[in-house]
Design a protein around this motif. Structure first.
Motif, PDB file in Angstrom:
ATOM      1  N   MET A 163       5.373   8.357   3.927  1.00 41.69           N
ATOM      2  CA  MET A 163       5.551   6.923   4.122  1.00 41.69           C
ATOM      3  C   MET A 163       6.798   6.393   3.418  1.00 41.69           C
ATOM      4  O   MET A 163       7.376   5.415   3.862  1.00 41.69           O
ATOM      5  CB  MET A 163       4.323   6.169   3.625  1.00 41.69           C
ATOM      6  N   GLY A 164       7.169   7.004   2.316  1.00 38.12           N
ATOM      7  CA  GLY A 164       8.364   6.547   1.620  1.00 38.12           C
ATOM      8  C   GLY A 164       8.249   6.698   0.112  1.00 38.12           C
ATOM      9  O   GLY A 164       7.328   7.312  -0.406  1.00 38.12           O
ATOM     10  N   TRP A 165       9.234   6.094  -0.573  1.00 31.62           N
ATOM     11  CA  TRP A 165       9.364   6.205  -2.021  1.00 31.62           C
ATOM     12  C   TRP A 165       9.352   4.827  -2.658  1.00 31.62           C
ATOM     13  O   TRP A 165       9.791   3.854  -2.058  1.00 31.62           O
ATOM     14  CB  TRP A 165      10.689   6.874  -2.387  1.00 31.62           C
ATOM     15  N   VAL A 166       8.886   4.767  -3.903  1.00 34.42           N
ATOM     16  CA  VAL A 166       8.995   3.568  -4.725  1.00 34.42           C
ATOM     17  C   VAL A 166       9.771   3.980  -5.968  1.00 34.42           C
ATOM     18  O   VAL A 166       9.299   4.802  -6.756  1.00 34.42           O
ATOM     19  CB  VAL A 166       7.610   3.011  -5.112  1.00 34.42           C
ATOM     20  N   GLU A 167      10.967   3.436  -6.122  1.00 37.94           N
ATOM     21  CA  GLU A 167      11.779   3.731  -7.304  1.00 37.94           C
ATOM     22  C   GLU A 167      11.425   2.742  -8.414  1.00 37.94           C
ATOM     23  O   GLU A 167      11.204   1.562  -8.146  1.00 37.94           O
ATOM     24  CB  GLU A 167      13.267   3.606  -6.973  1.00 37.94           C
ATOM     25  N   ASN A 168      11.392   3.191  -9.647  1.00 36.47           N
ATOM     26  CA  ASN A 168      11.074   2.368 -10.816  1.00 36.47           C
ATOM     27  C   ASN A 168       9.780   1.578 -10.628  1.00 36.47           C
ATOM     28  O   ASN A 168       9.794   0.348 -10.633  1.00 36.47           O
ATOM     29  CB  ASN A 168      12.236   1.410 -11.128  1.00 36.47           C
ATOM     30  N   PRO A 169       8.652   2.258 -10.439  1.00 35.37           N
ATOM     31  CA  PRO A 169       7.391   1.557 -10.183  1.00 35.37           C
ATOM     32  C   PRO A 169       6.867   0.845 -11.434  1.00 35.37           C
ATOM     33  O   PRO A 169       7.007   1.337 -12.552  1.00 35.37           O
ATOM     34  CB  PRO A 169       6.447   2.683  -9.772  1.00 35.37           C
ATOM     35  N   LYS A 170       6.299  -0.322 -11.235  1.00 34.80           N
ATOM     36  CA  LYS A 170       5.674  -1.080 -12.325  1.00 34.80           C
ATOM     37  C   LYS A 170       4.474  -1.819 -11.762  1.00 34.80           C
ATOM     38  O   LYS A 170       4.527  -2.360 -10.667  1.00 34.80           O
ATOM     39  CB  LYS A 170       6.650  -2.091 -12.908  1.00 34.80           C
ATOM     40  N   ASP A 171       3.393  -1.854 -12.516  1.00 30.12           N
ATOM     41  CA  ASP A 171       2.189  -2.624 -12.186  1.00 30.12           C
ATOM     42  C   ASP A 171       1.751  -2.443 -10.734  1.00 30.12           C
ATOM     43  O   ASP A 171       1.722  -3.378  -9.950  1.00 30.12           O
ATOM     44  CB  ASP A 171       2.401  -4.109 -12.483  1.00 30.12           C
ATOM     45  N   MET A 172       1.403  -1.223 -10.388  1.00 32.98           N
ATOM     46  CA  MET A 172       0.935  -0.913  -9.036  1.00 32.98           C
ATOM     47  C   MET A 172      -0.549  -0.568  -9.075  1.00 32.98           C
ATOM     48  O   MET A 172      -1.046  -0.051 -10.073  1.00 32.98           O
ATOM     49  CB  MET A 172       1.671   0.292  -8.457  1.00 32.98           C
ATOM     50  N   LYS A 173      -1.238  -0.869  -7.980  1.00 35.99           N
ATOM     51  CA  LYS A 173      -2.598  -0.375  -7.783  1.00 35.99           C
ATOM     52  C   LYS A 173      -2.635   0.238  -6.394  1.00 35.99           C
ATOM     53  O   LYS A 173      -2.359  -0.437  -5.404  1.00 35.99           O
ATOM     54  CB  LYS A 173      -3.633  -1.474  -7.899  1.00 35.99           C
ATOM     55  N   ILE A 174      -2.953   1.519  -6.333  1.00 37.61           N
ATOM     56  CA  ILE A 174      -3.000   2.249  -5.063  1.00 37.61           C
ATOM     57  C   ILE A 174      -4.455   2.635  -4.818  1.00 37.61           C
ATOM     58  O   ILE A 174      -5.082   3.266  -5.668  1.00 37.61           O
ATOM     59  CB  ILE A 174      -2.103   3.492  -5.106  1.00 37.61           C
ATOM     60  N   THR A 175      -4.991   2.248  -3.651  1.00 38.35           N
ATOM     61  CA  THR A 175      -6.389   2.539  -3.335  1.00 38.35           C
ATOM     62  C   THR A 175      -6.462   3.523  -2.170  1.00 38.35           C
ATOM     63  O   THR A 175      -5.463   3.830  -1.541  1.00 38.35           O
ATOM     64  CB  THR A 175      -7.145   1.248  -2.967  1.00 38.35           C
ATOM     65  N   ASN A 176      -7.670   3.983  -1.885  1.00 34.10           N
ATOM     66  CA  ASN A 176      -7.939   4.968  -0.821  1.00 34.10           C
ATOM     67  C   ASN A 176      -7.141   6.250  -1.025  1.00 34.10           C
ATOM     68  O   ASN A 176      -6.647   6.854  -0.079  1.00 34.10           O
ATOM     69  CB  ASN A 176      -7.656   4.402   0.566  1.00 34.10           C
ATOM     70  N   VAL A 177      -7.025   6.687  -2.254  1.00 36.10           N
ATOM     71  CA  VAL A 177      -6.261   7.884  -2.590  1.00 36.10           C
ATOM     72  C   VAL A 177      -7.144   9.116  -2.401  1.00 36.10           C
ATOM     73  O   VAL A 177      -8.243   9.190  -2.938  1.00 36.10           O
ATOM     74  CB  VAL A 177      -5.742   7.804  -4.044  1.00 36.10           C
ATOM     75  N   ARG A 178      -6.659  10.051  -1.607  1.00 33.92           N
ATOM     76  CA  ARG A 178      -7.365  11.324  -1.434  1.00 33.92           C
ATOM     77  C   ARG A 178      -7.092  12.231  -2.616  1.00 33.92           C
ATOM     78  O   ARG A 178      -7.998  12.816  -3.196  1.00 33.92           O
ATOM     79  CB  ARG A 178      -6.950  12.010  -0.134  1.00 33.92           C
ATOM     80  N   GLU A 179      -5.811  12.357  -2.990  1.00 36.00           N
ATOM     81  CA  GLU A 179      -5.425  13.157  -4.151  1.00 36.00           C
ATOM     82  C   GLU A 179      -4.048  12.709  -4.620  1.00 36.00           C
ATOM     83  O   GLU A 179      -3.324  12.032  -3.897  1.00 36.00           O
ATOM     84  CB  GLU A 179      -5.437  14.650  -3.841  1.00 36.00           C
ATOM     85  N   TYR A 180      -3.712  13.095  -5.836  1.00 35.02           N
ATOM     86  CA  TYR A 180      -2.388  12.799  -6.376  1.00 35.02           C
ATOM     87  C   TYR A 180      -2.010  13.854  -7.395  1.00 35.02           C
ATOM     88  O   TYR A 180      -2.877  14.554  -7.930  1.00 35.02           O
ATOM     89  CB  TYR A 180      -2.339  11.395  -7.001  1.00 35.02           C
ATOM     90  N   GLU A 181      -0.704  13.973  -7.627  1.00 36.32           N
ATOM     91  CA  GLU A 181      -0.211  14.906  -8.640  1.00 36.32           C
ATOM     92  C   GLU A 181       1.100  14.375  -9.202  1.00 36.32           C
ATOM     93  O   GLU A 181       1.824  13.640  -8.538  1.00 36.32           O
ATOM     94  CB  GLU A 181      -0.029  16.312  -8.069  1.00 36.32           C
ATOM     95  N   ILE A 182       1.374  14.757 -10.432  1.00 32.15           N
ATOM     96  CA  ILE A 182       2.634  14.396 -11.080  1.00 32.15           C
ATOM     97  C   ILE A 182       3.410  15.682 -11.304  1.00 32.15           C
ATOM     98  O   ILE A 182       2.920  16.608 -11.947  1.00 32.15           O
ATOM     99  CB  ILE A 182       2.395  13.684 -12.415  1.00 32.15           C
ATOM    100  N   LYS A 183       4.630  15.740 -10.715  1.00 27.81           N
ATOM    101  CA  LYS A 183       5.466  16.921 -10.870  1.00 27.81           C
ATOM    102  C   LYS A 183       6.904  16.463 -11.023  1.00 27.81           C
ATOM    103  O   LYS A 183       7.396  15.680 -10.206  1.00 27.81           O
ATOM    104  CB  LYS A 183       5.307  17.832  -9.644  1.00 27.81           C
ATOM    105  N   ASP A 184       7.569  16.922 -12.055  1.00 29.72           N
ATOM    106  CA  ASP A 184       8.971  16.579 -12.327  1.00 29.72           C
ATOM    107  C   ASP A 184       9.179  15.069 -12.373  1.00 29.72           C
ATOM    108  O   ASP A 184      10.107  14.528 -11.777  1.00 29.72           O
ATOM    109  CB  ASP A 184       9.914  17.197 -11.281  1.00 29.72           C
ATOM    110  N   ARG A 185       8.274  14.351 -13.058  1.00 31.02           N
ATOM    111  CA  ARG A 185       8.321  12.897 -13.247  1.00 31.02           C
ATOM    112  C   ARG A 185       8.225  12.123 -11.924  1.00 31.02           C
ATOM    113  O   ARG A 185       8.628  10.979 -11.833  1.00 31.02           O
ATOM    114  CB  ARG A 185       9.574  12.487 -14.019  1.00 31.02           C
ATOM    115  N   VAL A 186       7.671  12.765 -10.888  1.00 30.89           N
ATOM    116  CA  VAL A 186       7.418  12.098  -9.607  1.00 30.89           C
ATOM    117  C   VAL A 186       5.923  12.111  -9.350  1.00 30.89           C
ATOM    118  O   VAL A 186       5.286  13.169  -9.372  1.00 30.89           O
ATOM    119  CB  VAL A 186       8.170  12.803  -8.452  1.00 30.89           C
TER     120      VAL A 186
END
Length: 75
Positions: free
Chosen positions: A45-68
């Protein structure tokens, strides 16, 4: 603070935005195919650069790799 709420859960995981540089959003769509099988497609869907104060719902899974933070959401 970034809040990530997984699908069918009321509790959100908290991620400090100082630990990540960007958020990559992906959409996962599952549909039925013949003979009872399931077809799964992932879309970027795309990228969000410099994210602040976000709430993401309906998440199936997530991971943090190389500060992304990479997030897969389902409709």
């Amino acid at each position: 603070m970034i809040l990530i709420q997984k699908r069918y859960q009321d509790v959100a995981d908290e991620i400090n935005e100082e630990d990540i540089d960007s958020v990559k959003l992906n959409l996962t769509i599952k549909r039925k195919v013949c003979c009872g099988g399931m077809d799964k497609k992932d879309y970027e869907m795309g990228w969000v650069e410099n994210p602040k104060d976000m709430k993401i719902t309906n998440v199936r899974e997530y991971e943090i790799k190389d500060r992304v933070l990479e997030v897969w959401v389902e409709p």
